[in-house]
Design a protein around this motif. Sequence first.
Motif, PDB file in Angstrom:
ATOM      1  N   ILE A   3      40.828  39.649  22.201  1.00 60.87           N
ATOM      2  CA  ILE A   3      39.850  39.304  23.113  1.00 60.87           C
ATOM      3  C   ILE A   3      40.627  38.219  24.077  1.00 60.87           C
ATOM      4  N   PHE A   4      40.275  38.354  25.383  1.00 61.81           N
ATOM      5  CA  PHE A   4      40.506  37.434  26.188  1.00 61.81           C
ATOM      6  C   PHE A   4      39.513  36.933  26.867  1.00 61.81           C
ATOM      7  N   ASP A   5      39.539  35.383  27.038  1.00 61.55           N
ATOM      8  CA  ASP A   5      38.501  34.809  28.078  1.00 61.55           C
ATOM      9  C   ASP A   5      39.132  34.969  29.304  1.00 61.55           C
ATOM     10  N   MET A   6      38.290  35.549  30.129  1.00 54.21           N
ATOM     11  CA  MET A   6      38.824  35.796  31.524  1.00 54.21           C
ATOM     12  C   MET A   6      38.462  34.587  32.613  1.00 54.21           C
ATOM     13  N   ASN A   7      37.343  33.822  32.213  1.00 55.48           N
ATOM     14  CA  ASN A   7      37.108  32.912  33.222  1.00 55.48           C
ATOM     15  C   ASN A   7      36.074  31.561  32.659  1.00 55.48           C
ATOM     16  N   GLY A   8      35.930  31.574  31.483  1.00 55.56           N
ATOM     17  CA  GLY A   8      35.115  30.610  30.438  1.00 55.56           C
ATOM     18  C   GLY A   8      33.682  31.343  30.575  1.00 55.56           C
ATOM     19  N   ILE A   9      33.510  32.461  30.972  1.00 51.43           N
ATOM     20  CA  ILE A   9      32.328  33.243  31.172  1.00 51.43           C
ATOM     21  C   ILE A   9      32.227  34.657  30.537  1.00 51.43           C
ATOM     22  N   ASP A  10      33.180  35.400  31.176  1.00 53.74           N
ATOM     23  CA  ASP A  10      33.370  36.915  30.709  1.00 53.74           C
ATOM     24  C   ASP A  10      34.446  36.979  29.576  1.00 53.74           C
ATOM     25  N   TYR A  11      34.309  37.799  28.472  1.00 45.97           N
ATOM     26  CA  TYR A  11      35.339  37.888  27.389  1.00 45.97           C
ATOM     27  C   TYR A  11      35.544  39.403  27.486  1.00 45.97           C
ATOM     28  N   VAL A  12      36.713  39.982  27.675  1.00 46.92           N
ATOM     29  CA  VAL A  12      37.269  41.161  27.532  1.00 46.92           C
ATOM     30  C   VAL A  12      38.088  41.614  26.303  1.00 46.92           C
ATOM     31  N   ALA A  13      37.759  42.663  25.755  1.00 43.59           N
ATOM     32  CA  ALA A  13      38.710  43.123  24.488  1.00 43.59           C
ATOM     33  C   ALA A  13      39.583  44.191  25.140  1.00 43.59           C
ATOM     34  N   ILE A  21      43.504  42.141  32.513  1.00 43.49           N
ATOM     35  CA  ILE A  21      43.489  41.834  33.844  1.00 43.49           C
ATOM     36  C   ILE A  21      43.121  43.056  34.637  1.00 43.49           C
ATOM     37  N   THR A  22      43.897  44.189  34.304  1.00 46.81           N
ATOM     38  CA  THR A  22      43.605  45.306  34.936  1.00 46.81           C
ATOM     39  C   THR A  22      42.176  45.835  34.880  1.00 46.81           C
ATOM     40  N   PHE A  23      41.639  45.939  33.604  1.00 44.54           N
ATOM     41  CA  PHE A  23      40.194  46.355  33.620  1.00 44.54           C
ATOM     42  C   PHE A  23      39.292  45.246  34.188  1.00 44.54           C
ATOM     43  N   TYR A  24      39.387  44.291  34.169  1.00 43.07           N
ATOM     44  CA  TYR A  24      38.457  43.031  34.660  1.00 43.07           C
ATOM     45  C   TYR A  24      38.432  42.993  36.287  1.00 43.07           C
ATOM     46  N   VAL A  35      42.350  37.533  39.233  1.00 42.13           N
ATOM     47  CA  VAL A  35      41.997  37.443  37.803  1.00 42.13           C
ATOM     48  C   VAL A  35      43.093  36.437  36.876  1.00 42.13           C
ATOM     49  N   GLU A  36      44.439  36.879  37.411  1.00 39.50           N
ATOM     50  CA  GLU A  36      45.539  36.004  36.560  1.00 39.50           C
ATOM     51  C   GLU A  36      45.020  34.462  36.810  1.00 39.50           C
ATOM     52  N   GLU A  37      44.769  34.056  38.018  1.00 37.38           N
ATOM     53  CA  GLU A  37      44.685  32.687  38.137  1.00 37.38           C
ATOM     54  C   GLU A  37      43.497  32.119  37.247  1.00 37.38           C
ATOM     55  N   ASP A  38      42.568  32.678  36.764  1.00 39.62           N
ATOM     56  CA  ASP A  38      41.414  32.444  36.305  1.00 39.62           C
ATOM     57  C   ASP A  38      41.458  32.417  34.756  1.00 39.62           C
TER      58      ASP A  38
END
Length: 98
Positions: A3-13, A21-24, A35-38
Amino acid sequence: MKIFDMNGIDYVAANDRKDAITFYSNLTGYTAGEVEEDIEGEVSLDEKMHYPIENFTNGIEGYDTKVIDQPTFVLVPYSLVLEIESKGEPFLISTKEM
């Protein structure tokens, strides 16, 4: 999966950070660089999220439930949601309320 926290709001499996990063990036329209920055990094599979009770196929004993309008949600670890929802491809697993 992780699980990755993408920006403090959205989480991607996803299987790894690059896949997340590619998916988001594809999901949101942001560039991979943006995306990499956030991205805030990997999250423990023991962290919990609210999961709709109607998607929960096992008993809910031992889990906290919360009614948010309708439906009712069960507070469960990400690891359990991955067992139920994962099909091997990246997906948006949760979003925090703002």
